[in-house]
Design an enzyme around this catalytic site. Structure first.
Site, short mmCIF file in Angstrom:
data_model
loop_
_atom_site.label_atom_id
_atom_site.label_comp_id
_atom_site.label_asym_id
_atom_site.label_seq_id
_atom_site.Cartn_x
_atom_site.Cartn_y
_atom_site.Cartn_z
N HIS A 27 84.36 -27.43 -110.88
CA HIS A 27 85.40 -26.68 -110.16
C HIS A 27 86.77 -27.11 -110.64
O HIS A 27 87.18 -28.24 -110.39
CB HIS A 27 85.29 -26.95 -108.66
CG HIS A 27 83.91 -26.74 -108.12
ND1 HIS A 27 82.92 -27.69 -108.24
CD2 HIS A 27 83.36 -25.69 -107.47
CE1 HIS A 27 81.81 -27.24 -107.68
NE2 HIS A 27 82.03 -26.04 -107.21
N GLU A 405 78.74 -36.36 -81.51
CA GLU A 405 77.76 -37.20 -82.22
C GLU A 405 78.01 -37.20 -83.73
O GLU A 405 77.90 -38.23 -84.40
CB GLU A 405 76.33 -36.71 -81.94
CG GLU A 405 75.90 -36.82 -80.49
CD GLU A 405 76.37 -35.65 -79.65
OE1 GLU A 405 76.93 -34.67 -80.21
OE2 GLU A 405 76.19 -35.70 -78.41
N HIS A 467 65.60 -32.42 -74.42
CA HIS A 467 66.10 -33.77 -74.63
C HIS A 467 65.04 -34.71 -75.20
O HIS A 467 65.34 -35.86 -75.51
CB HIS A 467 66.60 -34.36 -73.31
CG HIS A 467 67.93 -33.83 -72.88
ND1 HIS A 467 68.21 -32.48 -72.85
CD2 HIS A 467 69.06 -34.46 -72.46
CE1 HIS A 467 69.46 -32.31 -72.43
NE2 HIS A 467 69.99 -33.49 -72.19
#
Ligand SMILES: Cc1ncc(C[n+]2csc(CCOP(=O)(O)OP(=O)(O)O)c2C)c(N)n1
Ligand SMILES: [Mg+2]
Length: 658
Positions: A27, A405, A467
């Site tokens: 790139h 998280e 969960h």
């Protein structure tokens, strides 16, 4: 050729064009667009000494837009990093080169973090800026006083993790963090507007950042903005409006100019536009000299810093922390805790045992910095007397990451990369999915980061299948260079913490139970058995007809099943497997001996079977989960899903009859 900021930036542009063209991949668009801003930063502002890439008080530079790696490799080469020779630039993206497709930490001197997965770099940089503040609070400004600079593109800011990162940085008022946003309005598919209407300036402002919008191809504007950033009392973002493939002739600004798109004719046009007559991979002397002088700017402040360090009363402690060595007495209190547990075994949740282990470690290892993604009470990550890491003094050692998280895991990577601190933090194991990209890149980089993940099975009970992790252990064990620990009781939990802290080049994840579980280690051991990864917890009485393998809370189930089988005269061993990766590292004879040769082998784990074949063979028995869990009290779930001592004993007997 006159030495101007533009010509110095052209050197980056030409190197990027030539390297990408030779590799026929890569790139050049972003390096060409951001060359002017990067030149201003690296020649006037960034504090570094190219001859000493690891000087601890250097500024950190993060190329979050990792696809633009030729920008960074050009900067390293031009400013005089010894390892980044022109031969390496010519070997861009080739086997064995120091110039891989995306920057890789530990592979190329001067690369502060691995980037490429968009968003990781900017989120990692937040942790670097946090570590800087934490160390400054501990050792003082005369030893620790540097900044973190980031280049991020549209893609990094589109990624969700950037949201977590900029809000965390804004809340923590990380004033020494500056993001240069490559505001070029282009991504791979074309104009960024095909997928974006957001206003990044407003967005950063809303997160508590100081923001300025400039023409990023105007060196003067960039220099003034960099000076402005240094004066802010909060993190700063400079939105640099740039032209992708800047100075590439008619191709400049091409919305499809992101990747390899300049071929012989276009390259000739670009060189003509820049007035660049030197052959490929040659930098005119006067430009090369000016760049190398820029790379030496930091030598003087570095030497002054070394003098300050030499005379500093905390020198030995600072050097130890930066090397990553643990204090000599790091585990004394932990060892006493283990002895006490072995003498008086007790039942509890392993998350509580982790909290107990941390009570001994936090006072003994001052570089440990903990935290949680809003589950502090559940994760048992906060110990008595720990204070919160926050502005203005940053002396606290506990971070309230918020419900972030992914950002948390990435920030921990940045803290570990910065050095001098050892980060750990907590969430539920199920949400490892949210942080997985950062966990993986930490494993790839080989750094010491400790992920505490509680509520590690259906044993969490009533919160239900959303969960309850089922496939997570298998998925995490699949990541190379990640130690996945799942301790069975208080002793194993303490041992796993010790092993995790000892592994400097492997991140750890410690899976812990919400629910109480019986002590299985009832006698003192002369060494850290969990550090072997798997070990014989209970031998068979008589000939071993059955071997039961288990981890975590299911070890107690295996122990109960063994008692039932032995009562029926069936010799049964139990092997606890707290960390498969560490077991892999044992020698073959230990592994074969531990697995043993019983005719019946059964694994017990409240997760999916995937991977257990290594212990039980293709024809082994498995007691565990075969699908998602359910919402109910834990005991009922273990009964309903048939993960019980009776089920294990019955399966063993059925297999012995077969
Ligand atoms: C997480 C992630 N998703 C996708 C990609 C593939 N990718 C590499 S660069 C890019 C576009 C990035 O756009 P931008 O940051 O604006 O860079 P520019 O095109 O301006 O160089 C994409 C989608 C990636 N590297 N990481
Ligand atoms: Mg872009």
């Amino acid at each position: 050729m006159p030495v101007t900021p533009l010509a110095m930036a052209d050197a980056i542009r030409v190197l990027s064009i030539d390297a990408v063209h030779k590799a026929r991949s890569g790139h050049q668009g972003m390096p060409m667009g951001m060359a002017d801003a990067a030149t201003a930063l690296w020649t006037k502002v960034l504090k570094y000494d190219a001859s000493q890439p690891l000087w601890p008080d250097r500024d950190r530079f993060v190329l979050s837009a990792g696809h633009g790696s030729m920008l960074l490799y050009s900067l390293l080469h031009l400013s005089g990093f010894k390892a980044m020779t022109m031969a390496e630039i010519e070997q861009f993206r080739q086997w064995g080169s120091k110039t891989p497709g995306h920057p890789e930490y530990g592979h190329t001197p001067g690369v502060e973090t691995t980037t490429g997965p968009l968003g990781q770099g900017i989120a990692t940089s937040v942790g670097m800026a946090m570590a800087e503040r934490a160390l400054a609070a501990r050792f003082g400004d005369e030893l620790v006083d540097h900044r973190t600079w980031v280049i991020a593109g549209d893609g990094c800011l589109m990624e969700g993790v950037s949201h977590e990162a900029i809000h965390l940085a804004g809340r923590l008022k990380l004033a020494k963090l500056t993001v240069l946003f490559d505001n070029n309005d282009v991504t791979i598919d074309g104009a960024a507007t095909i997928a974006e209407t957001g206003d990044q300036v407003m967005r950063f402002k809303a997160a508590g950042w100081a923001v300025k919008a400039i023409d990023g191809n105007d060196a003067g504007q960039v220099r003034r903005a960099l000076a402005w950033a240094r004066r802010q009392d909060r993190p700063s973002m400079i939105a640099c409006k740039t032209v992708i493939d800047f100075r590439a002739g008619p191709k400049a600004g091409d919305p499809h100019g992101h990747g390899y798109s300049l071929f012989d004719a276009e390259i000739a046009e670009a060189r003509a536009t820049m007035g660049w007559t030197a052959p490929p991979f040659v930098i005119p002397d006067e430009i090369a000299k000016a760049w190398r002088a820029a790379g030496r700017r930091g030598a003087r402040p570095r030497k002054a810093w070394e003098r300050r360090l030499a005379a500093h009363p905390k020198r030995v402690e600072f050097e130890r922390a930066m090397r990553g060595d643990l204090p000599d007495d790091a585990f004394d209190a932990l060892a006493a805790h283990i002895d006490k547990l072995a003498a008086a075994p007790a039942d509890n949740a392993t998350r509580a045992w982790s909290g107990a282990a941390l009570e001994t470690l936090i006072p003994a290892i001052p570089e440990m910095i903990g935290g949680s993604a809003d589950l502090t009470g559940s994760n048992n990550t906060l110990t008595k007397g720990m204070s919160v890491f926050d502005a203005p003094d940053y002396a606290g050692r506990y971070v309230h990451y918020g419900v972030r998280e992914h950002g948390m895991a990435a920030a921990m990577n940045g803290m570990a990369l910065h050095g001098g601190v050892i980060p750990y933090s907590g969430t539920f194991l199920c949400f490892a999915d949210y942080s997985r990209a950062a966990i993986r890149i930490g494993a790839l980089m080989g750094i010491r980061v400790i992920h505490v993940m509680t509520h590690d099975s259906i044993g969490l009970g009533e919160d239900g299948p959303t969960h309850q992790p089922v496939e997570h252990l298998a998925a995490l064990r699949a990541i190379p260079n990640l130690n996945v620990f799942r301790p069975a009781d208080g002793v194993e939990t303490a041992e796993c913490w010790e092993a995790a802290l000892h592994h400097r080049e492997t991140p750890s994840l410690i899976a812990l139970s919400r629910q109480k579980t019986a002590a299985v280690r009832r006698a003192a051991a002369d060494r850290n058995l969990s550090a072997h990864g798997a070990y014989e917890l209970a031998a068979a009485e008589g000939e071993a007809k059955v071997t039961l393998f288990a981890s975590g809370t299911e070890v107690a189930i295996a122990v109960a099943a063994r008692e039932a089988l032995q009562a029926d005269g069936i010799g049964t061993r139990v092997v606890s497997t707290p960390c498969w990766e560490l077991f892999d590292a044992q020698d073959l004879s230990y592994r074969l001996e531990t697995i043993g040769g019983s005719p019946v082998r059964i694994a017990v784990e409240a997760g999916v079977r995937q991977g257990w074949e290594r212990f039980i063979g293709e024809d082994g028995g498995f007691v565990g989960m075969h699908g998602f869990g359910a919402s109910a009290p834990a005991e009922r779930l273990y009964r309903e899903f048939n993960i019980t001592a009776e089920a294990v004993a019955d399966l063993a007997k059925a297999r012995l009859r077969a």
